[in-house]
Motif scaffolding. Sequence first.
Motif: not given
Length: 733
Positions: A229-256
């Motif tokens: 969607a970024l290629y049409s909207t020009g701006r996107e903001e999203l919150e999602y989870r990532i996995l650390l090397p030890d398997g722990e999950s972490r929430w991040i917010r990405v603004r592109a």
Amino acid sequence: MTVDKAIDKTPPIVSAQASVKEAIALMKQTQVGCVLLVEQQKLVGILSERDVLKLIDSRQDWQEIAIAQVMTQNLVTLPVKDVADLSSLLHPLRQHCLEYLPIVTEDNRVFGLVTRATILQSLPPKIAEAIDTSARLKQELEAYREIEEELRINEQALQLNQNRLDSILSSIEDVVWSIEPYSLQLLFLNTAVEQVYGRKLAEFIENIELWREVIHPEDKERVEEALNALYSTGREELEYRILLPDGESRWIRVRARLITDEEGTPIRINGITTDITERHKIQEQLRHDAFHDGLTGLPNRNLLIDRLKQTIRRSQRRDDYRFALLFLDLDRFKIINDSLGHVFGDRLLVSVAHRLEKCQRAGDTVARFGGDEFVILLEEIADANDAIQIANRVQNALKTPILIDNQEIFVAASIGIVIGNSRTYPNPEQVTDLLRDADIAMYRAKSRSQGNYEVFDPSMYTYALKRLQLENDLRRAIVRTTSPEATQPEFSVYYQPIFSIATQQIEGFEALVRWQHPEKGTISPVDFIAIAEETGLIVPLDRWVLKTACYQLRAWQAQFPMPAPLTMSVNLSGKHFYQPGLIEFLDSVLEETGLDGSTLKLEITESIVIENTEAAAVMLKQLRDRKVQACLDDFGTGYSSLSYLHSFPFNTLKIDRSFIKQLGMEEENDEIVKAIVNLGLILRMNVVAEGVETPEQVAQLKDLNCHYGQGYWFSRPMNGEAMTEFLLGAIEG
């Protein structure tokens, strides 16, 4: 050309306080490309056309600026004494690449002005051209040097800014990144990535797909959708989870943001990634707190209502779906809370909550509704027996005493049960009705006895409505009766005489309240006293009865003087032990009526003493200090404990009418009455038998040496006027 002709003896001169605008006007007027600035007739600077052009490029307010702010101060001048020939004028012009050379006197006054153009005009063309070319080359060389110096300074500033930017980007906690829009090749990435992702920066440089690989599997699809969607909207903001090397999950917010060139072609994607794990935890905790009880951790009223609505919707989809709601109220919790403290009470509630959780089935909900009320929602039951089984399980779980600070606490719960289905509660908005019905059933169970349960049926609701109407009527009746402006009181006091069994003489009276409803007629005390007790309305009602009875007794004592003054017994509710002011009110009544406290008897029940031991002891002592007598009412129906009879200063023991009614009919009952009378005699207490209705009962009580009796055999209760007539007849008889 001679030297005199080369020097302009009347050059344009202005004050240093003049404006640039004024200087330009003078240049135009004199056709000279500069002006000399003097202050107190001495040369202090020069302003040329070249200076003005630079000023115009750098300042918008250049016209109003004072010349003193922008003039050339360290100017080259030639003393007039050094002027010998044209060569002496030309030399400083060439040496310093000057266009204008001021000639000054020894005291720095302006003598004249020499311009390079004037000198060159006096020379042969070739020489003048050579000199002009040389001067121009020097000027250009000087300009190049200025440009080179400016470039060097700009490069230093750019490098400094770059170093500052790198320092800033390396110090901030957010990940700052830039990637190529199609290949997603990294263009820039700061070191914060190591803290947020738990991986080295070099790993992302070596593997451009790493940022995709660490996305939580459940969030990958959402991330890809946002990227497309970024290629049409020009701006996107999203919150999602990532996995650390030890398997722990972490929430991040990405603004592109998609960066494009002038033609709209994407050239890069810039973005900032923020670790929002802590914020997300706080939000989750807030959401949890909004739907859970802070003390017990159980679902609270909000979550319960939401689940009840879901359950009703579920029942709408299945005709055979049944559920049950158990509404629990802890019996006598207020007494525990008031006597042992709120902290103790809270710990007790937590312990009860843990026991209730162990009683539930998988999929059921145990919630704290508020205070000492709990609710259990049973999903998908076969019939009412399933709910009754859980209710019994709860009662059994609460039978074991709860140990708090080495103190055993016994608790019980009254439980109201409602069975629901698509027909009884077809609308999710009927949650309020469902809870109301469970509450009604709970109060019906509590009215029967402690630690009981009751299954709701519609007749209970009808009864509850009537009871609510009666409560409202009771409130209005008390106001109409006790208000100083009352003209049509609904309550009245009736008096039942208490006789000496030995002499058959009137010893005193018991004050009994009666209610004459304007529409419903006479309402039995059985129907309204319990409501008055529950609502606290018994307190103002008791006080009104007490005051009215004291006035009446004082009047009878004056009208019918006797060696032993007539006495008055007034019932006292246990509610007075929870509210201050009774003793003060009693003092004011005795003072206002002039009644001797020794002729007043206050009747309290066994349960009041047992449940309020400390408060009862204090109040009974205060009554004794005022010579007011204390009567133990309905003895034998409750605890019948000998310990408090010996410990508390009771003057009179009243035998409940239920024992007198069976007198002479059952030997066991006769023995109980005999034991109570003997107990009173041993403790030197007066004994009064209630509910005496036959001469046989009077004879038996006389044989047992019972002191006093009251009941229909002696006299029915009467209002004050009728009782006065009764007293007159008794005295005359």
